[in-house]
Design an enzyme around this catalytic site. Sequence first.
Site, PDB file in Angstrom:
ATOM      1  N   THR A  46      -5.375  -1.141  -8.392  1.00 60.64           N
ATOM      2  CA  THR A  46      -4.865  -0.094  -9.280  1.00 60.64           C
ATOM      3  C   THR A  46      -4.842  -0.688 -10.680  1.00 60.64           C
ATOM      4  O   THR A  46      -4.087  -1.616 -10.968  1.00 60.64           O
ATOM      5  CB  THR A  46      -3.459   0.364  -8.867  1.00 60.64           C
ATOM      6  N   LYS A  60      -5.105   7.784  -9.148  1.00 62.56           N
ATOM      7  CA  LYS A  60      -4.061   6.909  -8.626  1.00 62.56           C
ATOM      8  C   LYS A  60      -2.810   6.982  -9.493  1.00 62.56           C
ATOM      9  O   LYS A  60      -1.683   6.881  -8.985  1.00 62.56           O
ATOM     10  CB  LYS A  60      -4.562   5.464  -8.544  1.00 62.56           C
ATOM     11  N   LYS A 116       3.801  -2.362 -12.832  1.00 57.75           N
ATOM     12  CA  LYS A 116       2.512  -2.411 -13.527  1.00 57.75           C
ATOM     13  C   LYS A 116       1.836  -1.055 -13.504  1.00 57.75           C
ATOM     14  O   LYS A 116       1.333  -0.563 -14.520  1.00 57.75           O
ATOM     15  CB  LYS A 116       1.625  -3.484 -12.882  1.00 57.75           C
TER      16      LYS A 116
END
Length: 292
Positions: free
Chosen positions: A94, A169, A237
């Site tokens: 990701t 995502k 993150k």
Amino acid sequence: MNIGWIGTGVMGVSMCKHILKAGHKLRIYNRTVAKAQPVIEAGAEFVQPRELAENSDIVFLMLGYPKDVEEVVLGEHGILNHMKKGAVLVDHTTSSPELAERIFKAANEKGIESIDAPVSGGDIGAREGRLVVMCGGEQKALDRINDVLKVYSANVQLMGGPGLGQHTKMVNQIVLAGNMIGTVEGLLYGHKCGLSLEQLINTIKSGAANSTAWSVLGLRMVKGDFEPGFYVEHYIKDLSIAINEANRMNLSLPGLALVKQLYHALVAQGGARNGTQALLLALETLNNHKIR
């Protein structure tokens, strides 16, 4: 096929085992060799990134941060300099949509296909081979790797051009943020008013409020199981990328920002390497009330 895989973390180990079971030859690399040991024992060959890149028809990445991806792919010793013309690079990390676009362009200039392909499903989805793969790139590249993706996935979707897998995502992580805070607050409320939490989870999960956060991670919270299926620090993150992209598009997402701040509080309490379900701990501290 000759397959290379860089990054054998919590999910990567299971995904690699599925590839080996499907009969493919697999070369792997991980910075910490011990974390690759289960895959080595299953039949993979541990090699350095350059050798892996030179001998692979497909190279998969499953790394922690965009900076790791940039270094491994585009850095001074990056694998794009060593991959075969006509090979395919698949990034399951990701990461940043902007980085995915840059990698696609750099790979294309070298005659290499590139797909950004983050996944959803966590440790259980990886073990059971039912991940969701959100792809950005070209259909012809996806057609070449689809049979490999299917050995650990239940749903593979091409969402559009380069970077759009990563954007998909981000949507996944935004929705998950809402599910996570709802699960934690629901369990705290339920415990405070005297409900059986196991019964509560089983009752709610058959209705409209069900989610993986509620039915799977909620049960882990009740049991005090905060082992990582996905690390808190990695989720922060992801949320940071989502907020940066939202800022770039002039979108206000206050719920996302709130959940990110609560996860930062959890890190301050020492929870960076817990699973995301440890969000409960931050809210327990805030309320001075424990559900266990």
